[in-house]
Write an enzyme that holds these catalytic residues in place. Structure first.
Site, PDB file in Angstrom:
ATOM      1  N   ASN A  15       6.138  -8.719 -11.437  1.00 33.58           N
ATOM      2  CA  ASN A  15       5.549  -8.649 -10.087  1.00 33.58           C
ATOM      3  C   ASN A  15       4.336  -9.556  -9.982  1.00 33.58           C
ATOM      4  OD1 ASN A  15       6.837  -6.651  -8.094  1.00 33.58           O
ATOM      5  ND2 ASN A  15       6.911  -5.551 -10.045  1.00 33.58           N
ATOM      6  N   ARG A  66     -12.692   7.762 -19.608  1.00 32.62           N
ATOM      7  CA  ARG A  66     -12.050   7.076 -18.490  1.00 32.62           C
ATOM      8  C   ARG A  66     -13.068   6.531 -17.476  1.00 32.62           C
ATOM      9  NH1 ARG A  66      -6.953   7.194 -17.441  1.00 32.62           N
ATOM     10  NH2 ARG A  66      -6.577   9.054 -18.673  1.00 32.62           N
ATOM     11  N   ARG A  92      -2.166   3.037 -16.505  1.00 34.34           N
ATOM     12  CA  ARG A  92      -3.249   4.014 -16.720  1.00 34.34           C
ATOM     13  C   ARG A  92      -3.585   4.748 -15.428  1.00 34.34           C
ATOM     14  NH1 ARG A  92      -7.065   3.941 -20.776  1.00 34.34           N
ATOM     15  NH2 ARG A  92      -8.798   4.415 -19.381  1.00 34.34           N
ATOM     16  N   LEU A  94      -6.092   6.056 -12.848  1.00 35.54           N
ATOM     17  CA  LEU A  94      -7.406   5.537 -12.456  1.00 35.54           C
ATOM     18  C   LEU A  94      -8.256   6.670 -11.888  1.00 35.54           C
ATOM     19  CD1 LEU A  94      -5.896   2.297 -11.054  1.00 35.54           C
ATOM     20  CD2 LEU A  94      -7.681   2.333 -12.803  1.00 35.54           C
ATOM     21  N   HIS A 110       5.791   0.864  -6.472  1.00 35.34           N
ATOM     22  CA  HIS A 110       6.552   1.859  -7.237  1.00 35.34           C
ATOM     23  C   HIS A 110       8.037   1.620  -6.972  1.00 35.34           C
ATOM     24  CE1 HIS A 110       7.318   5.543  -9.393  1.00 35.34           C
ATOM     25  NE2 HIS A 110       8.165   5.883  -8.436  1.00 35.34           N
ATOM     26  N   ASP A 146       1.174   7.638  -6.995  1.00 30.20           N
ATOM     27  CA  ASP A 146       2.316   7.205  -6.171  1.00 30.20           C
ATOM     28  C   ASP A 146       2.372   7.927  -4.823  1.00 30.20           C
ATOM     29  OD1 ASP A 146       3.084   5.578  -8.311  1.00 30.20           O
ATOM     30  OD2 ASP A 146       4.402   7.100  -9.167  1.00 30.20           O
TER      31      ASP A 146
HETATM   32  C1  GRF Z   1       7.874  -2.373 -11.705  1.00 23.79           C
HETATM   33  O1  GRF Z   1       9.139  -1.822 -11.535  1.00 23.79           O
HETATM   34  C2  GRF Z   1       6.852  -1.646 -10.887  1.00 23.79           C
HETATM   35  O2  GRF Z   1       7.344  -1.193  -9.666  1.00 23.79           O
HETATM   36  C3  GRF Z   1       6.516  -0.474 -11.760  1.00 23.79           C
HETATM   37  O3  GRF Z   1       6.512  -0.985 -13.072  1.00 23.79           O
HETATM   38  C4  GRF Z   1       7.356  -2.139 -13.125  1.00 23.79           C
HETATM   39  C5  GRF Z   1       6.502  -3.265 -13.605  1.00 23.79           C
HETATM   40  O4  GRF Z   1       7.258  -4.435 -13.829  1.00 23.79           O
HETATM   41  N1  GRF Z   1       5.284   0.153 -11.345  1.00 23.79           N
HETATM   42  P1  GRF Z   1       6.551  -5.825 -14.042  1.00 23.79           P
HETATM   43  O5  GRF Z   1       5.505  -5.623 -15.137  1.00 23.79           O
HETATM   44  O6  GRF Z   1       5.912  -6.216 -12.742  1.00 23.79           O
HETATM   45  O7  GRF Z   1       7.617  -6.745 -14.462  1.00 23.79           O
END
Ligand code: GRF
Length: 204
Positions: A15, A66, A92, A94, A110, A146
């Site tokens: 991502n 934390r 982690r 937060l 998510h 989430d």
């Molecule tokens: C993704 O599926 C994201 O939605 C989830 O963890 C995964 C991370 O993938 N929270 P990347 O590290 O971005 O490849």
């Protein structure tokens, strides 16, 4: 005006890669100033380096609790002038101090259609439940996991033969489209939070 983004990523960073590639387009209204990881070997840090973006490893073992970890994290983001934080595979929890510091200015992605299947192993949860549709959600971060106001969602079909891996791969394609789009809308000032709802304002 170009929005300054900070990305938090614990792992692979696909991502992050989609965000970096969007930011490299001349007409994209954001740039990534820093990528922070809690894991030294996260591929995300390598991807940052390769894109000429500052990588920062914050080792949880260097902090007593934390709160102190998150204070350093917030300080690192603020000192780079970060206006929007994107959590992209950040593993982690937060603390409220972080959430308060970036209230309305932190996004998470998510890989399910929230509020369905939050938390760990969403694809396994989807398959075990027998859902026929899954997808991806970009949402603002609040104090629950989430759970914050939803910015964008995309649905993908669940196929009868799916495994966690094949479903994850299909959802990931949607994630890579959705996250840059959410950042663009934020950068253009087109997201207004009203209670649980995020109003997407029309293009100026
Ligand atoms: C993704 O599926 C994201 O939605 C989830 O963890 C995964 C991370 O993938 N929270 P990347 O590290 O971005 O490849």
């Amino acid at each position: 005006m170009t929005l300054t983004v900070g990305v938090l990523a614990s792992g692979r960073g696909s991502n992050l890669q989609a965000i970096l590639e969007a930011c490299a387009r001349p007409d994209f209204p954001a740039r990534v100033a820093i990528v922070i990881s809690d894991r030294e070997r996260a591929a995300a840090l390598e991807r940052a380096r390769a894109a000429g973006v500052e990588p920062l490893w914050l080792n949880p073992k260097d902090f007593t609790d934390r709160e102190t970890y998150d204070r350093t994290l917030v300080q690192a983001l603020q000192s780079r002038g970060v206006e929007l934080v994107c959590q992209a595979g950040w593993m982690r929890i937060l603390s409220p101090a972080y959430v308060r510091a970036f209230a309305g200015r932190a996004l998470n992605i998510h890989p399910s259609l929230l509020p369905a299947f939050p938390g760990l192993h969403p694809h396994r949860q989807v398959l075990d439940y027998g859902a026929k549709v899954s997808g991806a959600t970009v949402h603002f971060v609040d104090e629950e996991v989430d759970a914050g106001p939803i910015v964008l969602q995309a649905a993908v079909p669940v196929e009868a033969a799916d495994t966690e891996e094949t479903l994850a791969a299909r959802v990931l394609v949607a994630e890579h489209r959705l996250y840059p789009e959410a950042i663009r809308l934020f950068a253009e000032g087109r997201l207004r939070i009203e209670g649980r709802r995020v109003i997407v304002l029309p293009e100026a």
